[in-house]
Design a protein around this motif. Structure first.
Motif, mmCIF file in Angstrom:
data_model
loop_
_atom_site.group_PDB
_atom_site.id
_atom_site.type_symbol
_atom_site.label_atom_id
_atom_site.label_comp_id
_atom_site.label_asym_id
_atom_site.label_seq_id
_atom_site.Cartn_x
_atom_site.Cartn_y
_atom_site.Cartn_z
ATOM 1 N N THR A 23 11.585 1.588 -106.595
ATOM 2 C CA THR A 23 12.260 0.303 -106.433
ATOM 3 C C THR A 23 13.255 0.321 -105.286
ATOM 4 O O THR A 23 13.479 -0.700 -104.622
ATOM 5 N N TYR A 24 13.842 1.478 -105.033
ATOM 6 C CA TYR A 24 14.820 1.597 -103.947
ATOM 7 C C TYR A 24 14.167 1.636 -102.574
ATOM 8 O O TYR A 24 14.847 1.520 -101.556
ATOM 9 N N GLY A 25 12.843 1.860 -102.544
ATOM 10 C CA GLY A 25 12.151 2.005 -101.262
ATOM 11 C C GLY A 25 11.939 3.442 -100.856
ATOM 12 O O GLY A 25 11.449 3.715 -99.757
ATOM 13 N N ASN A 26 12.280 4.377 -101.742
ATOM 14 C CA ASN A 26 12.100 5.797 -101.459
ATOM 15 C C ASN A 26 10.730 6.271 -101.931
ATOM 16 O O ASN A 26 10.150 5.707 -102.865
ATOM 17 N N GLU A 27 10.238 7.321 -101.295
ATOM 18 C CA GLU A 27 8.944 7.862 -101.703
ATOM 19 C C GLU A 27 9.088 8.661 -102.994
ATOM 20 O O GLU A 27 9.956 9.529 -103.120
ATOM 21 N N HIS A 291 14.214 5.955 -120.387
ATOM 22 C CA HIS A 291 12.856 5.672 -119.933
ATOM 23 C C HIS A 291 12.770 4.535 -118.929
ATOM 24 O O HIS A 291 11.670 4.176 -118.503
ATOM 25 N N THR A 292 13.907 3.979 -118.560
ATOM 26 C CA THR A 292 13.908 2.855 -117.623
ATOM 27 C C THR A 292 14.867 3.156 -116.483
ATOM 28 O O THR A 292 16.072 3.288 -116.690
ATOM 29 N N ASP A 293 14.319 3.266 -115.290
ATOM 30 C CA ASP A 293 15.134 3.549 -114.117
ATOM 31 C C ASP A 293 14.326 3.174 -112.878
ATOM 32 O O ASP A 293 13.086 3.249 -112.888
ATOM 33 N N MET A 294 15.007 2.805 -111.824
ATOM 34 C CA MET A 294 14.338 2.371 -110.599
ATOM 35 C C MET A 294 13.545 3.491 -109.921
ATOM 36 O O MET A 294 12.757 3.246 -109.021
ATOM 37 N N GLY A 385 1.454 -1.259 -108.888
ATOM 38 C CA GLY A 385 0.934 -0.119 -108.150
ATOM 39 C C GLY A 385 -0.556 -0.243 -107.941
ATOM 40 O O GLY A 385 -1.242 -0.942 -108.694
ATOM 41 N N GLU A 386 -1.072 0.466 -106.930
ATOM 42 C CA GLU A 386 -2.480 0.342 -106.561
ATOM 43 C C GLU A 386 -3.280 1.615 -106.775
ATOM 44 O O GLU A 386 -4.503 1.596 -106.696
ATOM 45 N N ASN A 387 -2.625 2.728 -107.026
ATOM 46 C CA ASN A 387 -3.348 4.004 -107.084
ATOM 47 C C ASN A 387 -3.171 4.724 -108.417
ATOM 48 O O ASN A 387 -3.271 5.943 -108.491
ATOM 49 N N GLY A 388 -2.905 3.960 -109.462
ATOM 50 C CA GLY A 388 -2.713 4.558 -110.775
ATOM 51 C C GLY A 388 -1.290 4.952 -111.056
ATOM 52 O O GLY A 388 -0.967 5.388 -112.163
ATOM 53 N N VAL A 389 -0.414 4.812 -110.050
ATOM 54 C CA VAL A 389 1.012 5.096 -110.210
ATOM 55 C C VAL A 389 1.757 3.778 -110.034
ATOM 56 O O VAL A 389 1.663 3.146 -108.981
ATOM 57 N N ARG A 390 2.472 3.367 -111.041
ATOM 58 C CA ARG A 390 3.137 2.060 -111.004
ATOM 59 C C ARG A 390 4.652 2.235 -111.064
ATOM 60 O O ARG A 390 5.166 2.978 -111.897
ATOM 61 N N MET A 391 5.338 1.524 -110.186
ATOM 62 C CA MET A 391 6.792 1.598 -110.110
ATOM 63 C C MET A 391 7.390 0.227 -110.438
ATOM 64 O O MET A 391 6.721 -0.805 -110.336
ATOM 65 N N PHE A 392 8.658 0.227 -110.818
ATOM 66 C CA PHE A 392 9.316 -1.019 -111.223
ATOM 67 C C PHE A 392 9.544 -1.956 -110.030
ATOM 68 O O PHE A 392 9.892 -1.521 -108.930
ATOM 69 N N ARG A 393 9.346 -3.240 -110.299
ATOM 70 C CA ARG A 393 9.635 -4.308 -109.347
ATOM 71 C C ARG A 393 10.281 -5.461 -110.099
ATOM 72 O O ARG A 393 10.339 -5.476 -111.340
ATOM 73 N N ASN A 394 10.748 -6.468 -109.365
ATOM 74 C CA ASN A 394 11.426 -7.605 -109.983
ATOM 75 C C ASN A 394 11.350 -8.821 -109.090
ATOM 76 O O ASN A 394 10.976 -8.721 -107.922
ATOM 77 N N ASN A 396 14.140 -10.615 -108.770
ATOM 78 C CA ASN A 396 15.567 -10.864 -108.525
ATOM 79 C C ASN A 396 16.019 -10.428 -107.140
ATOM 80 O O ASN A 396 17.219 -10.428 -106.850
ATOM 81 N N GLY A 397 15.088 -9.984 -106.313
ATOM 82 C CA GLY A 397 15.452 -9.577 -104.955
ATOM 83 C C GLY A 397 16.105 -8.226 -104.890
ATOM 84 O O GLY A 397 16.728 -7.875 -103.882
ATOM 85 N N VAL A 398 16.002 -7.439 -105.968
ATOM 86 C CA VAL A 398 16.604 -6.091 -105.994
ATOM 87 C C VAL A 398 15.570 -5.086 -105.533
ATOM 88 O O VAL A 398 14.500 -4.962 -106.119
ATOM 89 N N GLY A 399 15.873 -4.375 -104.444
ATOM 90 C CA GLY A 399 14.980 -3.331 -103.967
ATOM 91 C C GLY A 399 13.741 -3.875 -103.293
ATOM 92 O O GLY A 399 13.735 -4.947 -102.698
ATOM 93 N N VAL A 400 12.649 -3.115 -103.428
ATOM 94 C CA VAL A 400 11.390 -3.469 -102.779
ATOM 95 C C VAL A 400 10.783 -4.711 -103.434
ATOM 96 O O VAL A 400 10.719 -4.815 -104.657
ATOM 97 N N ALA A 401 10.333 -5.630 -102.624
ATOM 98 C CA ALA A 401 9.721 -6.860 -103.141
ATOM 99 C C ALA A 401 8.325 -6.562 -103.679
ATOM 100 O O ALA A 401 7.601 -5.737 -103.127
#
Length: 404
Positions: A23-27, A291-294, A385-394, A396-401
């Motif tokens: 969510t932060y834009g980090n790998e 269990h919930t974090d960006m 996510g597109e490759n079987g790995v899914r990350m949080f999005r929102n 609300n304009g927080v982090g990666v769109a």
């Protein structure tokens, strides 16, 4: 990001070298180590379950409860100002929820067979403690065990299963073809309202309806209750254990009735009901933020492994309350997902070995948990996510769109 040509299959289970953008834009690099590599780094004495040590913490927590109760029930009634008495009773009830939560944690360890070497002892102690706190012990033990077996798995995990993009759109009453960018941002008031409902109602609703867990099409809302012996959550062999769990809750209901009858509703409320409500708040507070974090992933079935799922958790720091009252359940939770039978009093040295084995894949945050609670509620609305790995999005304009 999609799998690259340099990635290869590991057996028939998962792809090596996967990564995604958090969510932060980090790998985020998906771990590829094995469970054996983890277990080899944990000192063998950490696995030892000492009955005397485990009972020490039970009786210590009970002693703390009794000490708080003696001081409050002896001295607060002497305070002449009624308003001040009300404030003191409220403060006492919230304070009492801390050792209550500690007892809940010990009961939870019983469900993992981390209390002693004897299953019968563990289940007896766990049933008594959890029944006092209105938790159906075996029901929770079985569903929680499934959570541990499938942590981070989108279709098999049992609690705090995040919404997919499609589910999020459905919840907002829009067609799946509608772009997320067209949805209105949640207001801070909406976020606060949602958090209050989660913190002070989420635990009951989870036990009653399995909210935040897996969906069971064809079953009504309350058919999937933890109190239902034929709930699809459980196996057929669990039937009488669920009945025994319900008997424990009913027995506590009788205790509460006798308490009110003998000492009055106010005495019962400040010494059990309000502390119980806040104990439930602490449980949701703890588990949600474990269990919930960006920075945390969730996996589709084709890329999930036990080692990856266990790493999809995070350790945090809650200071004195965390290590004294809550028995390090916050500070050593990643370890708990790798080896749940290690008792809490051995979890710190075991976590040191775990960190060495996990390296950069170990997740820890020292940020204020209250701040993280708010940030997570705003940022972690669904996964993508597109490759079987899914990350949080929102939205609300927080982090990666989000892309959808």
């Amino acid at each position: 990001m999609s799998a690259t040509l340099t990635q290869r299959r590991v057996g028939d289970k998962s792809t090596k070298g996967l990564s995604a953008i958090d969510t932060y834009g980090n790998e985020f690099k998906v771990p590829d180590y094995t469970i054996k590599e983890i277990l080899d780094k944990i000192p063998k004495p950490c696995y030892e379950r000492r009955l005397t040590s485990s009972f020490y913490y039970v009786f210590r927590d009970i002693a703390v409860c009794l000490a708080f109760g003696y001081v409050a029930n002896t001295y607060i009634p002497m305070v002449p100002n009624m308003a001040l008495r009300g404030v003191l009773w409220a403060a006492y009830s919230v304070l009492l929820s801390l050792p209550y939560t500690g007892l809940w944690v010990v009961g939870h360890e019983c469900g993992h067979h981390a209390f002693s070497d004897y299953v019968a002892v563990d289940d007896t102690v766990g049933w008594i403690i959890h029944s006092y706190l209105y938790v159906p012990y075996f029901s929770w033990k079985f569903s929680h065990g499934k959570h541990h077996k499938a942590t981070g798995h989108l279709t098999r995990d049992m609690v705090f299963v995040p919404k997919t993009v499609e589910e999020f759109k459905k919840d907002h009453g829009v067609d799946s073809r509608v772009k997320l960018s067209e949805l209105a941002e949640d207001t801070p008031i909406q976020t606060l309202t949602s958090l209050l409902m989660q913190q002070f109602g989420g635990w009951w609703w989870y036990l009653l309806t399995n909210v935040s867990g897996q969906k069971y099409p064809g079953h009504s809302t309350f058919a999937v209750s933890h109190y239902n012996p034929v709930s699809p959550i459980f196996e057929k062999r669990d039937f009488w254990y669920i009945v025994l769990s319900d008997i424990g809750v009913l027995a506590q209901t009788f205790v509460c009735y006798q308490w009110c009858k003998s000492f009055g509703a106010f005495h019962w409320a400040v010494n059990w009901l309000v502390p119980y409500i806040f104990t439930n708040h602490w449980l949701v507070f703890i588990t949600y933020l474990q269990h919930t974090d960006m920075t945390l992933p969730h996996y589709d079935s084709n890329e999930w492994t036990f080692a990856r799922g266990a790493a999809a958790t995070i350790d945090r720091d809650f200071g004195f309350i965390g290590w004294f009252f809550f028995h390090d359940i916050i500070e050593t939770h990643v370890l708990h997902h790798y080896v749940s039978r290690i008792p809490h009093y051995n979890a710190r040295p075991a976590t040191d070995g775990l960190k060495e084995a996990m390296g950069s894949h170990y997740r820890y945050s020292g940020e204020s948990m209250w701040k993280t609670l708010w940030n997570s509620a705003r940022a972690c609305q669904f996964v993508e996510g597109e490759n079987g790995v899914r990350m949080f999005r929102n939205v609300n304009g927080v982090g990666v769109a989000p892309k959808s």
